[in-house]
Design an enzyme around this catalytic site. Structure first.
Site, mmCIF file in Angstrom:
data_model
loop_
_atom_site.group_PDB
_atom_site.id
_atom_site.type_symbol
_atom_site.label_atom_id
_atom_site.label_comp_id
_atom_site.label_asym_id
_atom_site.label_seq_id
_atom_site.Cartn_x
_atom_site.Cartn_y
_atom_site.Cartn_z
ATOM 1 C CB CYS A 272 -0.935 0.008 1.205
ATOM 2 S SG CYS A 272 -2.283 -1.200 1.110
ATOM 3 C CB ILE A 273 2.911 2.847 2.683
ATOM 4 C CG1 ILE A 273 1.888 2.525 3.789
ATOM 5 C CG2 ILE A 273 3.518 4.225 2.923
ATOM 6 C CD1 ILE A 273 0.699 3.437 3.812
#
Length: 434
Positions: A272-273
């Protein structure tokens, strides 16, 4: 036929069959949750190895046990045969959305899955996309093809976007207790999407459309990435000034308002990040806008593995130890605490760079037994057995992932030099903050 009322009737009677496409870290836990609520789930994946394991009621995820899969019985039906889509009332897409070179979105998994399920779609079904992507993805990749197939969205077919919020390794927030955001193409789409997810979560928060829901997920991850980037930059500046950034953060966090503590680290990892914010910055350029803060934060976070390696080299040189041939022990290689997931882990980049400096690198991780990456003869790619390896035999120990199971007192006592990227060790002449 009134497909809207028919779907709601099936929900009220818990007589739905759910299709989940993509049985990874999002899709498998979601499938289990629906089964636990008494619904039948058809789990679809192109990975035959995953399907074989699940058919034998064996899990490949730490958060899902074999015994839990056994308890589901025939409620969970894993398969690679996409014709089973025709049996499903709702189809939930949980697919990877990685980046290509140059931080360009790669939606090939989504587009290929749409092609696979399209021949088996029928009137009255609902599709929910959970994969993270740029605003407009649901319209472009799902709604447009459905319209070309002759469906009328909101009448005989329903589409929503509801981003996944599963955080592997967490125990305080589960699928049930984490609020679910949902946006529909039409009001009736939203109503049916809410009714579907309200069967498994405590709260569903509605937004006006799919673009808003898509932007919501991106904002969540942009905020985290930018704040981590800020803390990483502050860590470097504080270190130059001889200040412990972790003590600073702890002190600042005593303020009951106006400050939220984010921790610096050796970089960012996971699915994600390091990825999602760039879906937004890429899409922003289509509107003539530049997302300078996102790009800068990404660059700062990407530089952190180099910072850790340089700190390691400096620590050796200050003690008149040779860099070439130095023995390095890495503590924790997963991308985050208490998980087995290696995706995007900064540890892999750090190990590679240390090996390029001709250091000998071993690792210990209670969650990761093996790293399936060839980094040359300098690297031992399986987790060492600490009962057979003495910590003080290594020239330097580098903490990358601060798992709760690690015996920090033991490593502090036995390590010759400690490179601490997580602020877990006390101030000491042999502890180097990085």
């Amino acid at each position: 036929m009134d497909y809207f009322k028919s779907f709601l009737t099936k929900v009220s009677k818990k007589n739905l069959t759910i299709g989940v496409v993509g049985l990874g870290y999002t899709g498998l836990p979601l499938s289990v949750r629906f089964c636990e609520k008494g619904l039948t789930v058809v789990g679809l994946d192109i990975d035959e190895q995953k399907i074989a394991l699940l058919a034998d009621q064996k899990s490949y995820l730490k958060d899902i046990s074999d015994s839990l899969l056994k308890e589901l019985g025939n409620k969970f039906r894993p398969t690679s045969d996409f014709s089973h889509i025709a049996l499903c009332d709702a189809v939930i897409l949980c697919l990877p959305t990685p980046l290509q070179e140059g931080r360009i979105p790669d939606l090939s998994y989504l587009s290929e899955s749409i092609k696979k399920i399209s021949p088996y779609l029928r009137e009255g079904q609902l599709i929910s996309l959970e994969s993270t992507s740029f605003p407009g993805t649901t319209e472009e990749f799902i709604v447009t093809p459905l319209k070309k197939m002759g469906f009328t969205i909101g009448k005989d077919f329903f589409v929503v976007y509801s981003p996944e919020r599963i955080d592997p390794g967490r125990r305080d927030f589960t699928i049930q207790t984490t609020p679910k955001v949902c946006g529909g193409v039409t009001p009736d789409c939203l109503t049916l999407g809410k009714s579907l997810y309200e069967m498994i979560v405590d709260q569903v928060f509605s937004v006006r459309d799919t673009k808003t829901a898509e932007f919501t997920k991106l904002l969540e991850n942009v905020q985290r990435m930018v704040n981590i980037g800020l803390m990483n930059e502050m860590k470097i500046i504080a270190d130059k000034m001889g200040i412990d950034i972790y003590e600073v953060i702890k002190a600042a966090d005593t303020k009951p308002f106006g400050f939220t503590a984010y921790g610096p680290g050796p970089g960012v990892g996971g699915h994600c990040i390091p990825v999602d914010p760039f879906y937004l910055s890429w899409k922003a350029r289509e509107y003539g806008e530049s997302s300078v803060l996102i790009e800068m934060a990404g660059d700062i976070n990407n530089r952190m593995p180099d910072y850790v390696v340089q700190k390691t080299i400096s620590a050796l040189e200050v003690r008149n130890l040779k860099v070439e041939g130095a023995r390095v022990l890495i503590l924790g290689v997963a991308y985050k605490r208490d998980v087995e997931d290696l995706r995007g882990s900064p540890a892999l980049d750090i190990i590679k760079k240390l090996c390029e400096k001709k250091m000998f690198v071993h690792f210990f991780d209670p969650h990761v037994a093996y790293i399936p990456v060839d980094m040359g003869e300098q690297f031992l790619n399986h987790s060492i057995d600490l009962s057979k390896n003495h910590i003080h035999d290594y020239d330097v120990t580098v903490l990358i992932t601060d798992h709760c199971e690690l015996d920090y007192d033991l490593f502090f006592q036995e390590s010759s030099i400690l490179i601490d990227t997580r602020g877990r060790f006390p101030k000491h002449e042999k502890v180097i903050k990085a």
